[in-house]
Design a protein around this motif. Structure first.
Motif, PDB file in Angstrom:
ATOM      1  N   ASN A  20       0.823  -1.212   0.000  1.00  0.00           N
ATOM      2  CA  ASN A  20       0.000   0.000   0.000  1.00  0.00           C
ATOM      3  C   ASN A  20       0.859   1.266   0.000  1.00  0.00           C
ATOM      4  OD1 ASN A  20       1.048  -0.131   2.573  1.00  0.00           O
ATOM      5  ND2 ASN A  20      -0.889   0.187   3.620  1.00  0.00           N
ATOM      6  N   ALA A  21       1.997   1.218  -0.684  1.00  0.00           N
ATOM      7  CA  ALA A  21       2.948   2.326  -0.670  1.00  0.00           C
ATOM      8  C   ALA A  21       2.360   3.628  -1.205  1.00  0.00           C
ATOM      9  CB  ALA A  21       4.193   1.947  -1.464  1.00  0.00           C
ATOM     10  N   ALA A  62      -6.930   2.823   1.237  1.00  0.00           N
ATOM     11  CA  ALA A  62      -6.131   2.169   0.188  1.00  0.00           C
ATOM     12  C   ALA A  62      -6.875   1.040  -0.500  1.00  0.00           C
ATOM     13  CB  ALA A  62      -4.822   1.643   0.774  1.00  0.00           C
ATOM     14  N   THR A  63      -7.688   0.297   0.267  1.00  0.00           N
ATOM     15  CA  THR A  63      -8.280  -0.929  -0.291  1.00  0.00           C
ATOM     16  C   THR A  63      -9.801  -0.940  -0.347  1.00  0.00           C
ATOM     17  OG1 THR A  63      -8.400  -2.032   1.855  1.00  0.00           O
ATOM     18  CG2 THR A  63      -6.339  -2.274   0.605  1.00  0.00           C
ATOM     19  N   GLY A  64     -10.452  -0.142   0.482  1.00  0.00           N
ATOM     20  CA  GLY A  64     -11.903  -0.183   0.565  1.00  0.00           C
ATOM     21  C   GLY A  64     -12.398  -1.353   1.388  1.00  0.00           C
ATOM     22  N   ALA A 122     -12.330   3.759  -6.849  1.00  0.00           N
ATOM     23  CA  ALA A 122     -11.751   2.432  -7.102  1.00  0.00           C
ATOM     24  C   ALA A 122     -10.553   2.542  -8.043  1.00  0.00           C
ATOM     25  CB  ALA A 122     -12.802   1.486  -7.675  1.00  0.00           C
ATOM     26  N   GLY A 123     -10.644   3.398  -9.046  1.00  0.00           N
ATOM     27  CA  GLY A 123      -9.537   3.600  -9.974  1.00  0.00           C
ATOM     28  C   GLY A 123      -8.312   4.186  -9.284  1.00  0.00           C
ATOM     29  N   GLN A 130      -2.742   1.186  -4.076  1.00  0.00           N
ATOM     30  CA  GLN A 130      -2.333  -0.207  -3.863  1.00  0.00           C
ATOM     31  C   GLN A 130      -1.083  -0.479  -4.704  1.00  0.00           C
ATOM     32  OE1 GLN A 130      -5.752  -2.675  -4.664  1.00  0.00           O
ATOM     33  NE2 GLN A 130      -7.048  -1.374  -3.403  1.00  0.00           N
ATOM     34  N   ARG A 131       0.023  -0.001  -4.194  1.00  0.00           N
ATOM     35  CA  ARG A 131       1.277  -0.072  -4.936  1.00  0.00           C
ATOM     36  C   ARG A 131       2.338  -0.732  -4.070  1.00  0.00           C
ATOM     37  NH1 ARG A 131       3.326   2.861  -9.388  1.00  0.00           N
ATOM     38  NH2 ARG A 131       1.148   3.299  -9.814  1.00  0.00           N
TER      39      ARG A 131
END
Length: 179
Positions: A20-21, A62-64, A122-123, A130-131
């Motif tokens: 999650n960077a 980050a993720t929802g 989401a995009g 989410q990296r």
């Protein structure tokens, strides 16, 4: 010319992989978010429970998804001034109001980053938040190296810097190498 952190003064103490960077993109918005949620007093978390809520909220941003596994919270802890490896006060379930306020923050990020203004939450999550990345600890700072992808050319068009992050409640600066 982009800012680069100084060369290490000694060998890194440890390093850790992240998924999650991209959360570092949110840093300028975090004081306002945490203030609106009542987590802060005089630019510090009021207590360990509110800091833990903030750590979990960042993962939701980050993720929802929630609840996050503790192994995914390292960067979140750093951004919230919680000592990595330290225990979080319980496993707080986020309220609908916290989630809604967090998603308002993501909409604010999209509206301020002109080139992404028509992107969905989401995009934003899938493309940037989410990296993969790697945190490395040095005696005087922490560095984050973020995995580069093709769409990162859009990073040049954001109106805020991510090279150095030092929020009032953070104990050490975070130097970011991304692109």
């Amino acid at each position: 010319m982009s800012f680069r952190p100084p060369a290490p003064v000694s060998e890194p103490a440890e390093a850790a992989a992240l998924a999650n960077a991209g959360l570092v993109l949110l840093w300028p918005f975090l004081p306002t978010l945490f203030e609106r949620l009542g987590y802060l007093a005089q630019q510090q978390f009021q207590d360990a429970a509110r800091a833990a809520r903030a750590v979990h909220l960042l993962q939701f941003l980050a993720t929802g998804e929630e609840p996050p596994p503790a192994s995914r919270l390292l960067l979140n802890q750093l951004l919230c001034g919680v000592e990595p490896g330290g225990s979080l006060a319980g496993e707080p379930a986020l309220t609908d109001a916290e989630k809604a306020t967090g998603e308002d923050l993501l909409r604010a990020v999209l509206s301020r980053w002109e080139v992404l203004k028509n992107t969905s939450i989401a995009g934003l999550r899938e493309t940037f938040l989410q990296r993969a990345g790697k945190l490395t600890w040095f005696p005087d700072r922490v560095t984050l190296t973020v995995e580069t992808k093709t769409l990162d050319i859009l990073l040049d068009q954001r109106p805020w810097s991510i090279a150095l992050i030092k929020l009032p409640w953070m104990t050490r600066p975070l130097y970011v190498n991304w692109r």
